[in-house]
Write a protein that holds these residues in place. Structure first.
Motif, PDB file in Angstrom:
ATOM      1  N   GLY A  91     124.794  22.943 -37.777  1.00 54.23           N
ATOM      2  CA  GLY A  91     125.142  24.352 -37.948  1.00 54.23           C
ATOM      3  C   GLY A  91     124.788  25.130 -36.695  1.00 54.23           C
ATOM      4  N   GLU A  92     125.160  26.388 -36.560  1.00 59.90           N
ATOM      5  CA  GLU A  92     125.547  27.090 -37.752  1.00 59.90           C
ATOM      6  C   GLU A  92     127.045  26.935 -38.006  1.00 59.90           C
ATOM      7  OE1 GLU A  92     125.520  31.631 -37.077  1.00 59.90           O
ATOM      8  OE2 GLU A  92     124.315  30.882 -35.384  1.00 59.90           O
ATOM      9  N   MET A  93     127.360  26.835 -39.283  1.00 62.67           N
ATOM     10  CA  MET A  93     128.733  26.648 -39.740  1.00 62.67           C
ATOM     11  C   MET A  93     128.969  27.602 -40.903  1.00 62.67           C
ATOM     12  SD  MET A  93     128.321  23.155 -42.027  1.00 62.67           S
ATOM     13  CE  MET A  93     127.394  22.204 -40.822  1.00 62.67           C
ATOM     14  N   GLY A  94     130.215  27.790 -41.280  1.00 65.35           N
ATOM     15  CA  GLY A  94     130.464  28.646 -42.425  1.00 65.35           C
ATOM     16  C   GLY A  94     131.759  29.417 -42.304  1.00 65.35           C
ATOM     17  N   LEU A  95     131.731  30.676 -42.741  1.00 65.95           N
ATOM     18  CA  LEU A  95     132.908  31.542 -42.726  1.00 65.95           C
ATOM     19  C   LEU A  95     132.528  32.918 -42.206  1.00 65.95           C
ATOM     20  CD1 LEU A  95     134.320  30.691 -46.286  1.00 65.95           C
ATOM     21  CD2 LEU A  95     135.057  29.692 -44.094  1.00 65.95           C
ATOM     22  N   ASP A  96     133.413  33.494 -41.411  1.00 62.05           N
ATOM     23  CA  ASP A  96     133.199  34.841 -40.876  1.00 62.05           C
ATOM     24  C   ASP A  96     134.502  35.605 -40.980  1.00 62.05           C
ATOM     25  OD1 ASP A  96     132.956  37.110 -39.075  1.00 62.05           O
ATOM     26  OD2 ASP A  96     131.156  36.135 -38.277  1.00 62.05           O
ATOM     27  N   TYR A  97     134.562  36.533 -41.927  1.00 56.15           N
ATOM     28  CA  TYR A  97     135.781  37.296 -42.167  1.00 56.15           C
ATOM     29  C   TYR A  97     135.749  38.666 -41.486  1.00 56.15           C
ATOM     30  CZ  TYR A  97     136.928  33.847 -45.806  1.00 56.15           C
ATOM     31  OH  TYR A  97     137.229  32.692 -46.488  1.00 56.15           O
ATOM     32  N   HIS A  98     134.705  38.887 -40.685  1.00 51.50           N
ATOM     33  CA  HIS A  98     134.626  40.159 -39.955  1.00 51.50           C
ATOM     34  C   HIS A  98     135.503  40.131 -38.707  1.00 51.50           C
ATOM     35  CE1 HIS A  98     132.812  43.890 -38.489  1.00 51.50           C
ATOM     36  NE2 HIS A  98     132.662  43.306 -37.317  1.00 51.50           N
ATOM     37  N   TRP A  99     135.376  39.064 -37.943  1.00 52.21           N
ATOM     38  CA  TRP A  99     136.181  38.890 -36.734  1.00 52.21           C
ATOM     39  C   TRP A  99     137.447  38.112 -37.086  1.00 52.21           C
ATOM     40  CZ3 TRP A  99     134.236  42.080 -33.397  1.00 52.21           C
ATOM     41  CH2 TRP A  99     132.862  42.313 -33.352  1.00 52.21           C
TER      42      TRP A  99
END
Length: 255
Positions: A91-99
């Motif tokens: 990581g870090e891994m995941g989701l980012d819906y801001h950008w």
């Protein structure tokens, strides 16, 4: 002693005074830190740092903002790096819906690939979540991420989301925002989650705690995070420092 579970000492912001930053961390009681690399540049820098300092460890992964740039060769590289005894997490891994650099569907594919790799190499994962609570939880469930567990990094969600993550074998890590006067959610989470699943971090150079908000963050300031949590839980600072350090060592296999 303190364990800062998420630092970016590999960031450009520390190029001029890294030694001084590390000295201040040591003086503040920070005995161990995990340097997080999330693309080619920052992973390579993290690897150099952990080779140089015995008290630094690394997490390596691919950031969701840059998911569109990830190729199969990068996943192979992460698998290769996972055999390094000082690489303690993916990581870090995941989701980012801001950008909006990387489309959501691509982020989800890259996230799933990294969870599957973590299960293959048996390392915990560090989750980056921005504006994507339910999708994060759903993917972690679908991919059976409880098998490796890990960290909800710089957690900013509700107590309810935190509890879902706890049930999936994740720790909750709190950073600078828990010290912000208007940060109701992190303060509530700090009070309500089990002490044996709590971690602390700076995410430096970002998210400096009060009264340094808006300035460059650094590991020494993780002490302010621990002090705030101690106050919120009506406990001694030393208890929070000792427990969060023990939690981190156990999670990363360092105890």
């Amino acid at each position: 002693m303190l364990f800062d579970t998420h630092v970016h000492l590999n960031a450009d912001q520390f190029d001029e005074d890294l030694e001084e930053v590390i000295t201040r961390a040591k003086e503040a009681g920070v005995e161990t830190m995990v340097v997080v690399g999330f693309d080619e540049k920052t992973i390579n820098r993290a690897l150099k740092l952990i080779d140089t300092y015995d008290f630094l460890y690394a997490a390596v992964g691919w950031h969701p903002v840059d998911a569109i740039d990830m190729e199969d060769k990068h996943l192979d590289w992460l698998e290769e790096l996972s055999s390094n005894p000082k690489v303690v997490a993916l990581g870090e891994m995941g989701l980012d819906y801001h950008w909006d650099k990387s489309p959501k569907d691509i982020q989800k594919v890259v996230f799933r690939k990294q969870i599957r790799l973590a299960k293959k190499v048996k390392l915990p994962i560090v989750i980056h979540n921005r504006d994507a609570d339910q999708d994060i939880v759903n993917i972690l469930k679908e991919e059976e991420a409880h098998e490796v567990g890990g960290i909800m990094h710089c957690f900013g969600g509700s107590v309810e989301i935190a509890q879902e993550c706890l049930r999936m074998n994740f720790h909750i890590s709190l950073g600078g925002p828990v010290t912000f006067k208007n940060a109701k959610r992190p303060k509530q989470v700090a009070q309500e989650i089990p002490l044996d699943r709590l971690l602390i971090e700076t995410d430096c150079p970002y998210l400096a705690p009060h009264p340094f908000r808006g300035k460059r963050n650094e590991p020494a300031l993780v002490k302010l995070v621990a002090e705030q949590i101690a106050e919120l839980r009506e406990m001694e600072y030393e208890q929070i420092a000792e427990q969060t350090t023990a939690n981190a060592k156990k999670l990363f296999g360092l105890s």
